[in-house]
Write an enzyme that holds these catalytic residues in place. Structure first.
Site, mmCIF file in Angstrom:
data_model
loop_
_atom_site.group_PDB
_atom_site.id
_atom_site.type_symbol
_atom_site.label_atom_id
_atom_site.label_comp_id
_atom_site.label_asym_id
_atom_site.label_seq_id
_atom_site.Cartn_x
_atom_site.Cartn_y
_atom_site.Cartn_z
ATOM 1 N N HIS A 1 1.697 4.312 -3.114
ATOM 2 C CA HIS A 1 1.421 5.729 -2.872
ATOM 3 C C HIS A 1 2.680 6.596 -2.911
ATOM 4 O O HIS A 1 2.582 7.814 -2.711
ATOM 5 C CB HIS A 1 0.716 5.909 -1.521
ATOM 6 C CG HIS A 1 -0.732 5.555 -1.587
ATOM 7 N ND1 HIS A 1 -1.173 4.256 -1.583
ATOM 8 C CD2 HIS A 1 -1.838 6.336 -1.688
ATOM 9 C CE1 HIS A 1 -2.493 4.256 -1.668
ATOM 10 N NE2 HIS A 1 -2.921 5.501 -1.736
ATOM 11 N N TYR B 1 -3.744 16.566 1.268
ATOM 12 C CA TYR B 1 -4.277 15.214 1.400
ATOM 13 C C TYR B 1 -3.201 14.357 2.050
ATOM 14 O O TYR B 1 -2.075 14.295 1.573
ATOM 15 C CB TYR B 1 -4.622 14.691 0.009
ATOM 16 C CG TYR B 1 -5.515 13.478 -0.070
ATOM 17 C CD1 TYR B 1 -5.802 12.677 1.017
ATOM 18 C CD2 TYR B 1 -6.075 13.124 -1.288
ATOM 19 C CE1 TYR B 1 -6.627 11.580 0.902
ATOM 20 C CE2 TYR B 1 -6.903 12.027 -1.418
ATOM 21 C CZ TYR B 1 -7.168 11.254 -0.320
ATOM 22 O OH TYR B 1 -7.981 10.158 -0.439
ATOM 23 N N TRP C 1 -7.459 3.598 -10.607
ATOM 24 C CA TRP C 1 -6.750 3.531 -9.321
ATOM 25 C C TRP C 1 -7.492 2.616 -8.349
ATOM 26 O O TRP C 1 -6.896 1.779 -7.690
ATOM 27 C CB TRP C 1 -6.583 4.930 -8.732
ATOM 28 C CG TRP C 1 -5.871 4.930 -7.411
ATOM 29 C CD1 TRP C 1 -6.438 4.971 -6.165
ATOM 30 C CD2 TRP C 1 -4.462 4.856 -7.192
ATOM 31 N NE1 TRP C 1 -5.473 4.939 -5.192
ATOM 32 C CE2 TRP C 1 -4.248 4.869 -5.801
ATOM 33 C CE3 TRP C 1 -3.360 4.794 -8.045
ATOM 34 C CZ2 TRP C 1 -2.981 4.817 -5.240
ATOM 35 C CZ3 TRP C 1 -2.092 4.746 -7.484
ATOM 36 C CH2 TRP C 1 -1.919 4.755 -6.098
ATOM 37 N N TRP C 2 -8.796 2.804 -8.264
ATOM 38 C CA TRP C 2 -9.578 1.953 -7.368
ATOM 39 C C TRP C 2 -9.399 0.483 -7.720
ATOM 40 O O TRP C 2 -9.186 -0.345 -6.840
ATOM 41 C CB TRP C 2 -11.054 2.315 -7.445
ATOM 42 C CG TRP C 2 -11.446 3.582 -6.757
ATOM 43 C CD1 TRP C 2 -10.671 4.371 -5.933
ATOM 44 C CD2 TRP C 2 -12.718 4.212 -6.826
ATOM 45 N NE1 TRP C 2 -11.395 5.445 -5.499
ATOM 46 C CE2 TRP C 2 -12.657 5.374 -6.025
ATOM 47 C CE3 TRP C 2 -13.898 3.915 -7.491
ATOM 48 C CZ2 TRP C 2 -13.746 6.226 -5.874
ATOM 49 C CZ3 TRP C 2 -14.982 4.762 -7.337
ATOM 50 C CH2 TRP C 2 -14.901 5.905 -6.533
ATOM 51 N N TYR D 1 0.846 -1.197 0.000
ATOM 52 C CA TYR D 1 0.000 0.000 0.000
ATOM 53 C C TYR D 1 0.885 1.252 0.000
ATOM 54 O O TYR D 1 0.662 2.182 -0.779
ATOM 55 C CB TYR D 1 -0.935 0.002 1.211
ATOM 56 C CG TYR D 1 -1.885 1.171 1.215
ATOM 57 C CD1 TYR D 1 -3.131 1.082 0.617
ATOM 58 C CD2 TYR D 1 -1.520 2.389 1.793
ATOM 59 C CE1 TYR D 1 -4.003 2.169 0.599
ATOM 60 C CE2 TYR D 1 -2.377 3.475 1.773
ATOM 61 C CZ TYR D 1 -3.611 3.356 1.178
ATOM 62 O OH TYR D 1 -4.457 4.447 1.152
#
Length: 104
Positions: free
Chosen positions: A22, A41, A76-77, A18
């Site tokens: 990112h 963000y 992306w999802w 993960y």
């Protein structure tokens, strides 16, 4: 600016993956987020609970919600479904949090 916070889960065996995905996020995803009014963000990982805590400042709910319909967000999802629980539309399972305190 509207402050938002939400929580998501990450699979127990996927913490490193993960984080890798990112750092950095896809440039085209970053561009879409910025063009839709997202600022500051940040996502934090609680390894003990496999919990992701995210904060973001947005210019409008309408523009923020429009991110979901973009091609890059949809891709992306789908890309992230193997590292975190997802809804039927591949969006991450998440819960929005209510702000109870803010010190400017």
């Amino acid at each position: 600016m509207i402050r938002k916070a939400f929580v998501m889960q990450v699979n127990p065996d996927a913490h490193e993956e993960y984080q890798r995905r990112h750092n950095p996020i896809w440039p085209e995803l970053e561009a879409v987020l910025k063009s839709h009014g997202a600022h500051n963000y940040a996502i934090y990982l609680d390894k003990a609970r496999n919990l992701l805590f995210a904060t973001v400042e947005i210019e409008s709910e309408e523009r923020w919600n429009a991110v979901a319909s973009t091609d890059v967000c949809q891709r992306w999802w789908k890309y992230m479904t193997d590292v975190m629980p997802a809804n039927p539309d591949n969006s991450p399972v998440s819960s929005e949090l209510q702000e109870v305190f803010y010190l400017p």
